[in-house]
Scaffold this motif. Structure first.
Motif, PDB file in Angstrom:
ATOM      1  N   ALA A   9      50.702  36.959  41.227  1.00  0.00           N
ATOM      2  CA  ALA A   9      50.413  35.332  41.158  1.00  0.00           C
ATOM      3  C   ALA A   9      51.750  34.853  40.718  1.00  0.00           C
ATOM      4  N   SER A  10      52.587  35.358  40.281  1.00  0.00           N
ATOM      5  CA  SER A  10      54.159  34.893  39.570  1.00  0.00           C
ATOM      6  C   SER A  10      55.145  35.209  40.491  1.00  0.00           C
ATOM      7  N   GLY A  11      54.703  35.562  41.977  1.00  0.00           N
ATOM      8  CA  GLY A  11      55.915  35.780  42.897  1.00  0.00           C
ATOM      9  C   GLY A  11      56.572  36.902  42.925  1.00  0.00           C
ATOM     10  N   GLU A  12      56.331  37.884  42.076  1.00  0.00           N
ATOM     11  CA  GLU A  12      57.239  39.005  42.110  1.00  0.00           C
ATOM     12  C   GLU A  12      56.435  40.031  43.289  1.00  0.00           C
ATOM     13  N   PHE A  13      57.219  40.847  43.626  1.00  0.00           N
ATOM     14  CA  PHE A  13      56.738  41.787  44.666  1.00  0.00           C
ATOM     15  C   PHE A  13      56.634  43.282  43.914  1.00  0.00           C
ATOM     16  N   PHE A  14      55.424  43.854  43.701  1.00  0.00           N
ATOM     17  CA  PHE A  14      55.094  45.185  43.251  1.00  0.00           C
ATOM     18  C   PHE A  14      55.181  46.188  44.300  1.00  0.00           C
ATOM     19  N   ILE A  15      55.865  47.328  43.872  1.00  0.00           N
ATOM     20  CA  ILE A  15      55.577  48.389  44.999  1.00  0.00           C
ATOM     21  C   ILE A  15      55.232  49.766  44.656  1.00  0.00           C
ATOM     22  N   THR A  16      54.469  50.046  45.214  1.00  0.00           N
ATOM     23  CA  THR A  16      53.912  51.346  45.095  1.00  0.00           C
ATOM     24  C   THR A  16      54.296  52.479  46.235  1.00  0.00           C
ATOM     25  N   ASP A  17      54.199  53.687  45.893  1.00  0.00           N
ATOM     26  CA  ASP A  17      54.730  54.750  46.809  1.00  0.00           C
ATOM     27  C   ASP A  17      53.108  55.259  47.456  1.00  0.00           C
ATOM     28  N   HIS A  18      53.161  56.438  48.299  1.00  0.00           N
ATOM     29  CA  HIS A  18      52.166  56.936  48.967  1.00  0.00           C
ATOM     30  C   HIS A  18      50.994  57.512  48.399  1.00  0.00           C
ATOM     31  N   LEU A  19      51.232  57.635  47.064  1.00  0.00           N
ATOM     32  CA  LEU A  19      50.370  58.053  45.862  1.00  0.00           C
ATOM     33  C   LEU A  19      50.032  56.868  44.842  1.00  0.00           C
ATOM     34  N   ALA A  20      50.291  55.903  45.150  1.00  0.00           N
ATOM     35  CA  ALA A  20      50.021  54.590  44.321  1.00  0.00           C
ATOM     36  C   ALA A  20      50.950  54.591  43.030  1.00  0.00           C
ATOM     37  N   ARG A  21      51.821  55.655  43.086  1.00  0.00           N
ATOM     38  CA  ARG A  21      53.003  55.532  41.850  1.00  0.00           C
ATOM     39  C   ARG A  21      53.816  54.158  41.989  1.00  0.00           C
ATOM     40  N   PRO A  22      53.942  53.422  40.896  1.00  0.00           N
ATOM     41  CA  PRO A  22      54.773  52.323  40.786  1.00  0.00           C
ATOM     42  C   PRO A  22      56.228  52.659  40.939  1.00  0.00           C
ATOM     43  N   LEU A  23      56.653  51.929  41.768  1.00  0.00           N
ATOM     44  CA  LEU A  23      58.411  51.969  42.186  1.00  0.00           C
ATOM     45  C   LEU A  23      59.144  50.807  41.651  1.00  0.00           C
ATOM     46  N   GLY A  24      58.396  49.855  41.090  1.00  0.00           N
ATOM     47  CA  GLY A  24      58.936  48.660  40.236  1.00  0.00           C
ATOM     48  C   GLY A  24      58.772  47.467  40.938  1.00  0.00           C
TER      49      GLY A  24
END
Length: 86
Positions: free
Chosen positions: A46-61
């Motif tokens: 909602a704040s406009g940032e792009f949240f990234i996860t890998d193929h195991l749903a681990r956050p990448l930033g």
């Protein structure tokens, strides 16, 4: 005299890493596919940032733009088929 920069070379790691194709699932949500396998997800908050996860749903930033998020995912992505090898 011309000074030429050396041409970049493709490492074996780059060759082993399949290209990720991103598909828009709904507004603000992209799913990555690499060689027929789920590669990860990018979601716009909602704040406009792009949240990234890998193929195991681990956050990448998070990143400020979709292009930055896709580039960051590409740098950090390790396909499931290569993780078992170490």
């Amino acid at each position: 005299m011309t000074i030429a920069a050396p041409r970049p070379t493709e490492s074996s790691t780059d060759r082993a890493r399949p290209t990720v194709v991103w598909t828009t699932i709904q507004t603000g949500l992209w799913v990555g596919n690499a060689a027929g396998e789920f590669a990860g997800m990018i979601e716009r908050s909602a704040s406009g940032e792009f949240f990234i996860t890998d193929h195991l749903a681990r956050p990448l930033g998070t990143c400020a733009t979709l292009d930055e998020a896709q580039a960051r995912h590409a740098r950090q992505f390790r396909p499931a088929s290569t993780e078992a090898r170490g």
